[in-house]
Design a protein around this motif. Sequence first.
Motif, short mmCIF file in Angstrom:
data_model
loop_
_atom_site.label_atom_id
_atom_site.label_comp_id
_atom_site.label_asym_id
_atom_site.label_seq_id
_atom_site.Cartn_x
_atom_site.Cartn_y
_atom_site.Cartn_z
N GLY A 154 26.29 7.85 21.78
CA GLY A 154 26.24 8.40 23.14
C GLY A 154 27.56 8.12 23.83
O GLY A 154 28.15 7.05 23.63
N SER A 196 13.74 9.14 22.80
CA SER A 196 14.93 9.84 22.30
C SER A 196 15.53 9.10 21.12
O SER A 196 15.83 9.70 20.07
CB SER A 196 15.97 10.00 23.41
OG SER A 196 16.36 8.72 23.90
N TYR A 247 24.71 12.24 21.77
CA TYR A 247 24.35 12.55 23.16
C TYR A 247 25.64 12.43 23.97
O TYR A 247 26.06 11.32 24.32
CB TYR A 247 23.37 11.51 23.73
CG TYR A 247 22.12 11.29 22.92
CD1 TYR A 247 21.00 12.10 23.09
CD2 TYR A 247 22.05 10.23 22.02
CE1 TYR A 247 19.85 11.87 22.37
CE2 TYR A 247 20.91 9.99 21.29
CZ TYR A 247 19.81 10.81 21.47
OH TYR A 247 18.68 10.57 20.76
N SER A 287 24.61 13.06 28.04
CA SER A 287 23.26 13.62 28.16
C SER A 287 22.12 12.60 28.01
O SER A 287 21.04 12.85 28.52
CB SER A 287 23.05 14.73 27.11
OG SER A 287 23.15 14.22 25.80
N TRP A 288 22.37 11.48 27.35
CA TRP A 288 21.24 10.59 27.02
C TRP A 288 20.48 10.12 28.27
O TRP A 288 19.25 9.93 28.23
CB TRP A 288 21.73 9.39 26.22
CG TRP A 288 20.63 8.43 25.88
CD1 TRP A 288 19.71 8.56 24.87
CD2 TRP A 288 20.31 7.21 26.56
NE1 TRP A 288 18.84 7.49 24.88
CE2 TRP A 288 19.19 6.65 25.90
CE3 TRP A 288 20.86 6.53 27.65
CZ2 TRP A 288 18.62 5.44 26.31
CZ3 TRP A 288 20.29 5.33 28.06
CH2 TRP A 288 19.18 4.80 27.38
#
Length: 256
Positions: free
Chosen positions: A137, A121, A109, A112-113
């Motif tokens: 991430g 997720s 990610y 974006s996470w």
Amino acid sequence: MTEGVEESHLVFDRVAEEYDAARPHYPEGLYVALQDLSGVRLAGARVVDVGAGTGISTRGMLDRGARVLAVDRAARMLSVLRARTSCGVLLSDGNELPFRDGVADLVTYAQSWHWLDPTLSVAEAVRVLRRGGAVAGWWNTVDAGRADWLAAYHVRLAESCDGYVGPALPGWSMPPIAEAMGDAGLDVAETWVGWTRTVLLDDFLTDLRSHSYVARLDTGEAGELVARERAELAKVFADGRLTVPMRVYLATGRTR
Ligand SMILES: C[S@@+](CC[C@H](N)C(=O)[O-])C[C@H]1O[C@@H](n2cnc3c(N)ncnc32)[C@H](O)[C@@H]1O
């Protein structure tokens, strides 16, 4: 760094071209740290890049030999990615990945996470990872403590944009992905990678337009904001070339 609840793919689709043209890439040190902390070599790795957007993170990993599948909910962001990138692309929700269990070495990610469901997720990432694979991430952010002009710029943005998120907000911090990965039973590691971005003023302002809190303004307001910042920043960088202190926060979670 939570940026609000508006459907993010709609916001990003409005600024897909600006995003791809002007958002900073990630430094080499990020990819080195990613491999060291995750225990996954990018060369040959099967990577699912969730929230791939226009492909900045995807291309960074492809360039280092990974086999990347790009996943995003934003059709226009993905069409920019497709035009520039040779890899598998899937218009899909990262909270519900349409893959079998255990097929990936790495789920990433990049920037974006914080847009995804924090629990669903990571559970999905863990499901699609092989044993020994990892979730990662990361976020590029400015290092405003290293430059007065940058701190002042962020204060102006915070005062002008309701949805502003960044270092000018009291208590602002990186999204709690490390905590989410720990809760999911992963072995977590974190690091920061510092770097310096050199960027033309025009590109820096295009980058500003691609931030969700500016993309949500109406066209007139966004235009006024950008004109004001052009004038302010030109006072500091008369030659139109900015030097911006940056750092990347990276968190990885290895499966056991
Ligand atoms: C800030 S962009 C990051 C793009 C790219 N990874 C990069 O490094 O520049 C965030 C992306 O996450 C995507 N996104 C947000 N929620 C998502 C979800 N539930 N599933 C898949 N993608 C999502 C948005 O559409 C957007 O393209």
